[in-house]
Design an enzyme around this catalytic site. Structure first.
Site, PDB file in Angstrom:
ATOM      1  N   THR A 177       0.868  -1.193   0.000  1.00  0.00           N
ATOM      2  CA  THR A 177       0.000   0.000   0.000  1.00  0.00           C
ATOM      3  C   THR A 177       0.903   1.241   0.000  1.00  0.00           C
ATOM      4  O   THR A 177       1.335   1.671  -1.057  1.00  0.00           O
ATOM      5  CB  THR A 177      -0.980  -0.014   1.197  1.00  0.00           C
ATOM      6  OG1 THR A 177      -0.243  -0.200   2.408  1.00  0.00           O
ATOM      7  CG2 THR A 177      -2.010  -1.115   1.044  1.00  0.00           C
ATOM      8  N   LYS A 183       4.030  -6.789   4.141  1.00  0.00           N
ATOM      9  CA  LYS A 183       3.769  -5.374   3.867  1.00  0.00           C
ATOM     10  C   LYS A 183       3.474  -4.681   5.182  1.00  0.00           C
ATOM     11  O   LYS A 183       3.011  -5.315   6.144  1.00  0.00           O
ATOM     12  CB  LYS A 183       2.643  -5.198   2.844  1.00  0.00           C
ATOM     13  CG  LYS A 183       1.266  -5.657   3.231  1.00  0.00           C
ATOM     14  CD  LYS A 183       0.489  -4.698   4.080  1.00  0.00           C
ATOM     15  CE  LYS A 183       0.354  -3.354   3.388  1.00  0.00           C
ATOM     16  NZ  LYS A 183      -0.315  -2.403   4.325  1.00  0.00           N
ATOM     17  N   THR A 235      -0.033  -9.366  13.137  1.00  0.00           N
ATOM     18  CA  THR A 235       0.405  -8.025  12.814  1.00  0.00           C
ATOM     19  C   THR A 235       0.674  -7.904  11.338  1.00  0.00           C
ATOM     20  O   THR A 235       1.285  -8.795  10.761  1.00  0.00           O
ATOM     21  CB  THR A 235       1.695  -7.745  13.585  1.00  0.00           C
ATOM     22  OG1 THR A 235       2.424  -6.772  12.886  1.00  0.00           O
ATOM     23  CG2 THR A 235       2.572  -8.986  13.670  1.00  0.00           C
ATOM     24  N   GLU A 262       5.641   4.800   7.625  1.00  0.00           N
ATOM     25  CA  GLU A 262       5.255   5.962   6.817  1.00  0.00           C
ATOM     26  C   GLU A 262       6.098   7.186   7.156  1.00  0.00           C
ATOM     27  O   GLU A 262       6.086   7.681   8.271  1.00  0.00           O
ATOM     28  CB  GLU A 262       3.764   6.255   7.007  1.00  0.00           C
ATOM     29  CG  GLU A 262       2.908   5.228   6.270  1.00  0.00           C
ATOM     30  CD  GLU A 262       1.424   5.433   6.466  1.00  0.00           C
ATOM     31  OE1 GLU A 262       1.033   6.188   7.377  1.00  0.00           O
ATOM     32  OE2 GLU A 262       0.661   4.837   5.688  1.00  0.00           O
ATOM     33  N   ASN A 317      -0.596  11.264   5.910  1.00  0.00           N
ATOM     34  CA  ASN A 317      -1.812  10.946   6.641  1.00  0.00           C
ATOM     35  C   ASN A 317      -2.802  12.095   6.780  1.00  0.00           C
ATOM     36  O   ASN A 317      -3.967  11.866   7.083  1.00  0.00           O
ATOM     37  CB  ASN A 317      -1.469  10.364   8.013  1.00  0.00           C
ATOM     38  CG  ASN A 317      -0.940   8.952   7.868  1.00  0.00           C
ATOM     39  OD1 ASN A 317      -1.653   8.076   7.388  1.00  0.00           O
ATOM     40  ND2 ASN A 317       0.318   8.748   8.218  1.00  0.00           N
TER      41      ASN A 317
END
Lengths: 431, 431
Positions: B176, B202, B220, B305, B426
């Site tokens: 993603t 991922k 997880t 991220e 985000n």
């Protein structure tokens, strides 16, 4: 421009411009620079902040019969001034508080405690109160020793600044990354007569009070509340505990409990109006105090480091602990906070945080409402007007309501968003 | 450039370039595109991601006697595929997993479960395995229904991509916000013979596994582990549980447990080498699996991220629960994470998070060491070479060691920093 003219020109935002706080009818806002009768306050630049801004302040009641109450952080790494308050101050009879900003005097060991004693003694001399009736508070960088020459300079120069109408000078001297002074003064019409109630606070970062009962009292941020009502120390403690639980205890900027959080309520009786326990006076006074502290708490969140937009989440369900854990999980989620910053309803991230907080393996019945729109029911996405919701979450305050299994309990948390300015402030500067 | 040439050109970073993970002597890294004997995998673009990137993959074992083990999120809002895995899959005998990215199929209710069943059935047909031996996983946006036409397209077109050397096609299809595919294949020399062990995973955001015992298994991220060793389902479960507890359970990007976390271990025995319980083979295999999953876990944090720099914190003290709570408090503190991003040692923020985690009122004896420099002892700042420490925390990995009261227990957590890119990703995009 003279200091007086500069001070008069400072804009002090209202604490009562949020839809989440209402000023009771019996209270009215007056000039926040003015303190209740018998109090003086002020601040000076003692040379602690490298910027040269004011960084040293005192607030003092000139009445011998002054009573007080206090709350402190539950941190296991309490700053030196917190340790000194707990061991060397009569917390039921505080007449003065001496405060510095620019240095937290935390993780400074015995030498740090010596500096806090020295601050206490110097302030006692400066304002003519006994040492054990002078409380100490600090805020700023952790792990650096205070310069005792700055303390001496602060204590000797602040004396001539201590004035009944100089609450702003004091409020400015306690600011760190705050963008504006947080303060208000109320005239409160009690059944037995009018009293004055004022408060000054600082916040910005490292904001997330922890609950604590009487044996291990907790507090949050630096907040100073003064009144000329006559209140016993015991009632002051009750009133402060209740008001803190419903205000400072309900906010989070970054989920970080500080080493220095301290809240003081000082009552000197100079109005001649006595507030007795279990009286209508006490009830009326409590409602004014609650509104004042809730206004301060929301203002702290609104001025959270880098904050742009603030949220209020209400979680209802079967038991208080689960509601509280769920509300904190939502309010402290960086995914929810960045979405709030971006003006994005993104309720999926709320569902995710609720799922994490409950952690039952699920699926559980969870309802999510944002600004009155029920976006998910029983854990499942609803159809709704996306454009209308996008518009609704673009305002300065966003309301979230979450229903988890069970009934009868609820928890409310106010929180700031997470934006680029938080990262800039905290990644690029040592604060 | 042909698809094959494009795939051959993709750079796949090593999982073993961190000082915190060591590949055992008996294991060697081979081409990560190659799967163990008897496995095929691949991915296609089914039209779920608006970008048109690949978003649908299958991994399958062609051996009837295949065994397996799995772990799932403890979230109370589990995604539809997690619910379907728990209720409609023989988790001890999984032969295939079908996965989509671009849509989490979470908070989608009965219709979402129908789509997950449909994925399961379509994949069963596509790869010739019974339905109850096909597991399902999804990742992406929450609260949006999957398009069943995309599932049909994915299942019908992925068949011709399923190849023994196409682990990369599969790994890319599950990405993603990941910047690079996370995968490796090891040849492991067991006493009884050589086996192959591979994994694809991922991560990126919404990363913070929760512990869970057997009755309420936890997992997880999305991770897929394949081996051609012959292992009973019971031993596979033991091995997976142990390896997950020491790897994925030890990482956090943003403290957010996902609705979709799933980990699968599939063993097909095609190597002819049997790994018996309590054997040297089992011990050797376990050490390879542990290293592989630790490498994957660190890689997930490194590609968290917006992550720039990663940290490892080790807390030692009197009991495991307190060490764990303290390590998480440090690793999840936005103040510590922004300081890590800024290359600022700022140990005061570590002292503050430890104080918050212990919450005893203190003061407690706390020692903090950063990159071998003891910056604070017994809660008090030390003198140290500031320039040397600044230099030490400017690398890609920063090591923190914290000593809290007591002895005999410890907890390790790997974490990413918090920088502008996390906020950009985000706040500006719905992910």
């Amino acid at each position: 421009m003279s200091v007086e003219a500069e001070q008069a020109a400072v804009e002090i935002p209202s604490l009562f411009d949020s839809r989440w706080v209402e000023l009771p009818d019996h209270s009215k806002v007056v000039d926040p620079r003015t303190l209740p009768k018998g109090f003086r306050a002020g601040g000076v630049a003692a040379g602690i902040k490298p910027s040269g801004n004011t960084d040293f302040g005192i607030i003092v009641s000139d009445v011998e019969a002054t009573t007080s109450a206090a709350r402190f952080t539950v941190s296991s790494a309490p700053a030196a001034p917190v340790q000194v308050c707990r061991t060397r101050v009569d917390l039921a009879a505080i007449r003065a508080v001496v405060v510095n900003s620019g240095n937290a005097n935390a993780a400074t060991g015995p030498f740090g405690r010596d500096n806090a004693f020295y601050m206490q003694g110097a302030a006692a001399m400066a304002c003519g109160a006994p040492e054990n009736r002078v409380a100490v508070a600090s805020t700023g960088v952790i792990g650096v020793q205070l310069d005792s020459r700055a303390i001496a300079k602060g204590a000797s120069t602040v004396v001539r600044e201590l004035k009944p109408d100089n609450a702003l000078g004091f409020a400015q001297a306690i600011m760190t990354t705050d963008l504006w002074p947080k303060m208000a003064t109320l005239k409160v019409e009690l059944p037995s007569g009018e009293v004055t109630l004022s408060a000054q606070a600082k916040g910005a970062g490292m904001i997330a009070p922890l609950h604590g009962g009487k044996p291990q009292p907790h507090a949050t941020l630096l907040a100073f509340i003064e009144t000329d009502a006559a209140i016993t120390a015991e009632l002051a403690d009750d009133l402060l505990g209740g008001a803190v639980a419903g205000s400072f205890d309900r906010v989070t900027v970054d989920a970080q409990l500080s080493t220095n959080d301290s809240v003081f309520l000082i009552a000197n009786g100079a109005s001649g109006v006595e507030v007795a326990s279990n009286s209508e006076d006490a009830e009326t006074f409590a409602s004014a105090l609650d509104a004042l502290l809730t206004g301060l708490a929301i203002s702290l969140v609104r001025d959270g480091e880098g904050a742009d937009r603030i949220g209020r989440v209400t979680v209802t369900g079967g038991d208080s602990a689960t509601c509280e854990r769920t509300a904190r999980a939502i309010a402290d989620s960086p995914l929810v906070k960045t979405a709030l910053n971006g003006g994005d309803p993104n309720w999926g991230r709320i569902m995710q945080s609720v799922g994490m907080a409950l952690a039952t393996g699920g699926p559980e019945q969870i309802d999510i409402t944002i600004e009155g729109v029920e976006v998910a029911s029983n854990g499942i996405a609803n159809r709704f007007d996306v454009d209308a919701l996008n518009e609704a979450v673009s305002g300065r305050e966003v309301e979230y309501d979450v229903k988890i299994p069970g009934e009868g309990a609820s928890s409310i948390v106010y929180f700031s968003d997470l934006g680029h300015d938080y990262v800039t402030l905290n990644a690029e500067y040592t604060t």
